[in-house]
Design a protein around this motif. Sequence first.
Motif, mmCIF file in Angstrom:
data_model
loop_
_atom_site.group_PDB
_atom_site.id
_atom_site.type_symbol
_atom_site.label_atom_id
_atom_site.label_comp_id
_atom_site.label_asym_id
_atom_site.label_seq_id
_atom_site.Cartn_x
_atom_site.Cartn_y
_atom_site.Cartn_z
ATOM 1 N N ARG A 165 22.688 39.243 36.467
ATOM 2 C CA ARG A 165 22.559 38.025 37.275
ATOM 3 C C ARG A 165 22.578 36.776 36.395
ATOM 4 N N GLY A 168 26.387 37.088 34.273
ATOM 5 C CA GLY A 168 27.606 37.234 35.066
ATOM 6 C C GLY A 168 28.455 38.410 34.618
ATOM 7 N N ASP A 195 21.916 37.111 45.243
ATOM 8 C CA ASP A 195 22.533 35.792 45.118
ATOM 9 C C ASP A 195 23.056 35.268 46.445
ATOM 10 N N LEU A 252 33.223 33.766 35.325
ATOM 11 C CA LEU A 252 32.534 34.485 36.395
ATOM 12 C C LEU A 252 31.383 33.650 36.948
ATOM 13 N N ARG A 253 30.623 33.043 36.074
ATOM 14 C CA ARG A 253 29.492 32.239 36.554
ATOM 15 C C ARG A 253 29.980 31.045 37.370
ATOM 16 N N ARG A 256 30.733 32.102 40.806
ATOM 17 C CA ARG A 256 29.642 32.827 41.464
ATOM 18 C C ARG A 256 29.983 34.318 41.637
ATOM 19 N N CYS A 257 30.546 34.872 40.563
ATOM 20 C CA CYS A 257 30.945 36.280 40.574
ATOM 21 C C CYS A 257 30.183 37.062 39.512
ATOM 22 N N HIS A 258 30.229 38.358 39.646
ATOM 23 C CA HIS A 258 29.641 39.270 38.659
ATOM 24 C C HIS A 258 30.670 40.343 38.319
#
Length: 762
Positions: A165, A168, A195, A252-253, A256-258
């Motif tokens: 989290r 990322g 999230d 990624l951050r 808003r992805c992981h």
Amino acid sequence: MSKEVPAETHRADTAEPSLPSPDDPKDATSAKDKETKGKDNTPEPSATGEERDGPISESDALRSLSGGSGHDAAERAEALRAGAIADLIAQRLNADASGTRIGTLALFNDAVSFGGGFHTDGGRTRTSGPRVGSSALPLDPAELADYTKLFVQPEGYDEALETLREQGLLVLTGPPGSGRAATAVNLLAEAMALDGTADDVCHRLLVPSAVLEAGWEPPVKGCGYLAELDDGPAAADRFAAVRQLTAVAAALRNARCHLVLTGGHDLAVVTAGPGGEAVARQSLAPVDPLAVVELRVLGHDGADDAHTDLRTLLESTGAARALAEQPTARHAVHLASVIRAGGDVAAAVTALRDPSDQVRAWFGRHHEPDTIAFALAAAVLEGSGYLTVSDAALRLRAALAEPSAAPPDVRFRDRLGHEQQWILLDAPKAEAADFGPPRVRFRTALLGQVILAYAWSTLDGRRDAILDWLRRLLSHSDLEVRARASVAAGVLAWADHHYAVHRFLKSWASSTSWPLRQAAATALGVAGSRPESAEPVWELLHGWARGGSSAYERRLAGTAANAAGGLLGCNSPERAVAVLRDALDRGDDWGTLPAVAWGGVHLMHQGQTGALLDAFLDWSKPQDLSPMVMKSLSAFVFAVSRPYEQPADGAAPHWCTGVPGVPLLLSSLPRHGGQIAELWARALARRPVQDSALEALREWIDDHADACPGALDEICGLLHNIAHRGGKHRERLLWWLSKWASDRERPSANAAKLRRRLERAS
């Protein structure tokens, strides 16, 4: 026990000159002294002990047998000790295979299908569905539920979730079948839920290395991504520029992805290198496979009785043992699916434990010399220390890989839990009696055999390298390494006996090197322990034993005698003594006497003393001066002279009551007294066997009687038995006992006691 065969007194006495009188000093010299005064015209052996073609004389053979001298005496002694160790290893090998079906070794000639263990993600078929561009594929709801519904969290899961989290990007590594994909999907699902993006789906990146392209961005924002790398260096090398992952994490951050990147040992090494300090990494801890089965079968609310019943089922079907041998999440999931469906659990366990399937699948995944070399070294040297195995593996790797200018930086230990999941590195406990270096072992007893057979039968381009490497191990300074290598050669012969004989066994059996001849004898014993190959091996040994008088043929005959006295003789003593007779019965050629004598000693140590003594009695029955009679009695005297040596691991067979350092036939007197007495009487009645028989008898009386409880009484009974056979037996024994008792340099108190008891008995 065989019936006692009385010595024929008239033949014994006519074969012997009149006894010397103790009152006549000039005639009191030993028979050996007289023998040396009248040498025949046989040429003396060369000073170097080199072999020569043609028949070997009686005097040369007896000198070799009694003296144990020669340029190769030390090499021969070491080879024999290695052979004794090999017999113990081979016995355990056969015990491991007893009652277990591993399939015939011919199965490796069939078409290979790569099913079974050690597959990443359980061989899951990729689902079809709408693609995001051409780079990602969303997981469908059924696949997502299969991953998350009954998931067992590994140790460190919560820390990994927080790291994902925050960063990322998480690099998650672990062995194949360890549940890497399931853990990654659960991490992504929870991270997205926390999230606030739980309504979106998780996507699988089709080309994981695409994230390293300049300017890469997630195809869909607010989403989780799974990137699965294949095991092996080829896939991991694409991520050698590990610094680029920091830019991926930033992208990624921002979106808003992981992303969870999964892989094996090579990915862990690459991302731990320079530039990887800023990359979040997690090594996947193993989960309890039994816990996975319980959760998959019973769910979260299973009653106590249901858990008890399930545990009973797992124990009774062998599933618990199978999961201990292959403790991966993938196999636990498969067994759980069989149980839930009401399938045949025992059949599923049998398939899971079949080492042939495991070996096929493993070789289908691994082709690198580093990995193959260690697997083969462990298969040959299982039970040896890690350093011994790794050194041997490194030498084999050098034969399998392209030559390099500098020594390679190979670290086998680091890869054991990844490419070599079937191998354990057992570190003895500090309080254990055998505390020492870690030992290399397979989780399943039969894996080593099947690995050897597969590599020998299937890796055609590497067969020469494997054989050359194995042969070099046979001259290793560690006798245990030699022993294990010779047993491995026997396992190779299982695959194709005819090929093995002509490819390497015959050349080893006829070699001038004692270690190679001993290795051939051991390998033939292992090869002949299988019912389907026993008859061809026995026929081969008979053929070698009946050979000619060249040095080459004598070496083959000697190897045959050695093999007959080993494991083969333990299982078929009648056939063993038949081979020994074939090797011994060569008329005036005495060249095979030492080999047959040693073969007889080995046969006794295999628990077949009675069969050997019966053979000696039968072969010497004419009691004349024929070569076969003299050879048989000479072999018997050699047997009564050889001190018993404790087995290498200290564990004597249940049939053996030997006392270390004492001839086995001395401690065997209570059971074989009649046979031994008759053979002693025959040996004491004729020269030149009489000379060595008298020496052996005095050693029994002076050197061994006090070391073996009750031995002096047993020897006294033996002498009474011989003396009561008539003729000159009693007179001879009394004279020699008196001589030994009054010996000025070495007077014998035991001989004096025996003489008094023998006189009183008359």
